[in-house]
Design a protein around this motif. Structure first.
Motif, PDB file in Angstrom:
ATOM      1  N   UNK A  61       0.809  -1.298  -0.111  1.00  0.00           N
ATOM      2  CA  UNK A  61      -0.039  -0.226   0.115  1.00  0.00           C
ATOM      3  C   UNK A  61       0.850   1.272   0.080  1.00  0.00           C
ATOM      4  N   UNK A  62       1.975   1.073   0.412  1.00  0.00           N
ATOM      5  CA  UNK A  62       3.001   2.388   0.470  1.00  0.00           C
ATOM      6  C   UNK A  62       4.488   1.821   0.288  1.00  0.00           C
ATOM      7  N   UNK A  63       5.300   2.596  -0.043  1.00  0.00           N
ATOM      8  CA  UNK A  63       6.841   2.352  -0.121  1.00  0.00           C
ATOM      9  C   UNK A  63       7.126   1.894   1.525  1.00  0.00           C
ATOM     10  N   UNK A  64       7.779   0.896   1.388  1.00  0.00           N
ATOM     11  CA  UNK A  64       7.994   0.389   2.808  1.00  0.00           C
ATOM     12  C   UNK A  64       9.289  -0.444   2.782  1.00  0.00           C
ATOM     13  N   UNK A  65       9.924  -0.468   4.126  1.00  0.00           N
ATOM     14  CA  UNK A  65      11.054  -1.740   4.258  1.00  0.00           C
ATOM     15  C   UNK A  65      10.474  -2.824   4.931  1.00  0.00           C
ATOM     16  N   UNK A  66      10.999  -3.888   4.877  1.00  0.00           N
ATOM     17  CA  UNK A  66      10.644  -4.983   5.565  1.00  0.00           C
ATOM     18  C   UNK A  66      12.078  -5.500   6.117  1.00  0.00           C
ATOM     19  N   UNK A  94       8.244  -2.716   8.258  1.00  0.00           N
ATOM     20  CA  UNK A  94       7.320  -3.943   8.662  1.00  0.00           C
ATOM     21  C   UNK A  94       8.349  -4.921   8.962  1.00  0.00           C
ATOM     22  N   UNK A  95       8.238  -6.220   9.460  1.00  0.00           N
ATOM     23  CA  UNK A  95       9.295  -7.208  10.058  1.00  0.00           C
ATOM     24  C   UNK A  95       8.996  -8.651  10.059  1.00  0.00           C
ATOM     25  N   UNK A  96       9.756  -9.384   9.800  1.00  0.00           N
ATOM     26  CA  UNK A  96       9.609 -10.799  10.466  1.00  0.00           C
ATOM     27  C   UNK A  96      10.298 -10.900  11.594  1.00  0.00           C
ATOM     28  N   UNK A  97      10.144 -11.279  12.750  1.00  0.00           N
ATOM     29  CA  UNK A  97      10.849 -11.701  13.804  1.00  0.00           C
ATOM     30  C   UNK A  97      11.055 -13.129  13.615  1.00  0.00           C
ATOM     31  N   UNK A 139      17.360  -6.702   5.027  1.00  0.00           N
ATOM     32  CA  UNK A 139      16.291  -5.534   4.734  1.00  0.00           C
ATOM     33  C   UNK A 139      15.805  -5.713   3.151  1.00  0.00           C
ATOM     34  N   UNK A 140      14.673  -5.572   3.064  1.00  0.00           N
ATOM     35  CA  UNK A 140      13.924  -5.323   1.897  1.00  0.00           C
ATOM     36  C   UNK A 140      13.414  -4.093   1.602  1.00  0.00           C
ATOM     37  N   UNK A 141      13.264  -3.543   0.357  1.00  0.00           N
ATOM     38  CA  UNK A 141      12.581  -2.354   0.188  1.00  0.00           C
ATOM     39  C   UNK A 141      11.140  -2.711  -0.944  1.00  0.00           C
ATOM     40  N   UNK A 142      10.082  -2.656  -0.545  1.00  0.00           N
ATOM     41  CA  UNK A 142       9.023  -2.796  -1.185  1.00  0.00           C
ATOM     42  C   UNK A 142       8.177  -1.653  -1.860  1.00  0.00           C
ATOM     43  N   UNK A 145       3.025  -1.504  -4.449  1.00  0.00           N
ATOM     44  CA  UNK A 145       2.376  -2.727  -4.829  1.00  0.00           C
ATOM     45  C   UNK A 145       2.853  -4.002  -4.455  1.00  0.00           C
ATOM     46  N   UNK A 146       3.696  -3.791  -3.651  1.00  0.00           N
ATOM     47  CA  UNK A 146       4.316  -5.171  -2.852  1.00  0.00           C
ATOM     48  C   UNK A 146       5.436  -5.964  -3.744  1.00  0.00           C
ATOM     49  N   UNK A 147       6.082  -5.310  -4.675  1.00  0.00           N
ATOM     50  CA  UNK A 147       7.241  -5.809  -5.455  1.00  0.00           C
ATOM     51  C   UNK A 147       8.553  -5.323  -4.741  1.00  0.00           C
ATOM     52  N   UNK A 148       9.337  -6.488  -4.592  1.00  0.00           N
ATOM     53  CA  UNK A 148      10.367  -6.330  -3.754  1.00  0.00           C
ATOM     54  C   UNK A 148      11.272  -5.455  -4.844  1.00  0.00           C
ATOM     55  N   UNK A 149      12.122  -4.298  -4.485  1.00  0.00           N
ATOM     56  CA  UNK A 149      12.617  -3.625  -5.395  1.00  0.00           C
ATOM     57  C   UNK A 149      14.323  -3.649  -4.799  1.00  0.00           C
ATOM     58  N   UNK A 150      14.558  -4.026  -3.497  1.00  0.00           N
ATOM     59  CA  UNK A 150      16.056  -4.155  -3.145  1.00  0.00           C
ATOM     60  C   UNK A 150      16.103  -4.994  -1.979  1.00  0.00           C
ATOM     61  N   UNK A 151      17.144  -5.861  -1.782  1.00  0.00           N
ATOM     62  CA  UNK A 151      17.537  -6.544  -0.794  1.00  0.00           C
ATOM     63  C   UNK A 151      18.998  -6.267  -0.252  1.00  0.00           C
TER      64      UNK A 151
END
Length: 187
Positions: A61-66, A94-97, A139-142, A145-151
């Motif tokens: 829904x918005x540009x975000x880091x995971x 956002x995150x995964x523990x 760390x990922x940048x989404x 639209x939820x497409x991974x643009x960076x890792x």
């Protein structure tokens, strides 16, 4: 020289050469096959509430880091102040523990602060495998639209943020604004 000795010697030399080359590679530079593709689907419990389910849609829904983190990961702890700054500056994270214990993670966040909007609890690392996690932190940048643009494998430094992550986030936010303006103009 005896042919019986030469063949194993050549095979061993070739194998050692490949191992030497592999040891010289930086795992942080490994390309991710997921960059440019939609974030993998998952359904996990929320870290804070085992009754609530989190899916990949919660990250969109918005540009975000995971960020992939764990309490047992010392480099995760060292990058956390930067994540706190990013979150305070309005960048959604956002995150995964990952492969952690819920109680330890909740205690850690309670003491040191929580930069994350959404945390998926991945105690067995199942979703992490689908996301191609090599190690923590990652760390990922989404995009929106939820497409991974960076890792990024390994901790994020201030210099890496300035050189790579923040310029990409701004570029993706600009793309998102332009796409929204086009949609409004077309309607």
């Amino acid at each position: 020289m005896n042919l019986r000795l030469l063949i194993p010697l050549l095979a061993t030399t070739a194998l050692l050469g490949l191992l030497f080359i592999g040891l010289g590679m930086n795992s942080r530079d490994l390309p991710s096959p997921l960059v440019g593709k939609p974030a993998p689907a998952f359904t996990l419990e929320a870290l804070e509430d085992a009754e609530r389910l989190v899916t990949e849609q919660d990250f969109f829904g918005e540009v975000a880091l995971v960020n992939i983190w764990a309490t047992w990961c010392s480099t995760c702890r060292s990058e956390k102040p930067l994540l706190m700054e990013l979150a305070a500056g309005g960048i959604p994270i956002h995150a995964f523990n990952y492969r952690d214990e819920r109680e330890a993670a909740l205690r850690y966040l309670g003491v040191s602060g929580n930069p994350y909007r959404t945390i998926a609890f991945d105690p067995r690392g199942d979703a992490g495998i689908d996301w191609g996690v090599y190690a923590t932190p990652e760390t990922y940048v989404l995009d929106a639209e939820g497409v991974i643009r960076y890792k990024r494998i390994g901790p994020i430094s201030r210099q890496l943020l300035l050189d790579e992550v923040l310029p990409l986030v701004e570029k993706l936010r600009e793309e998102q604004r332009n796409n929204e303006a086009r949609r409004v103009a077309q309607s």
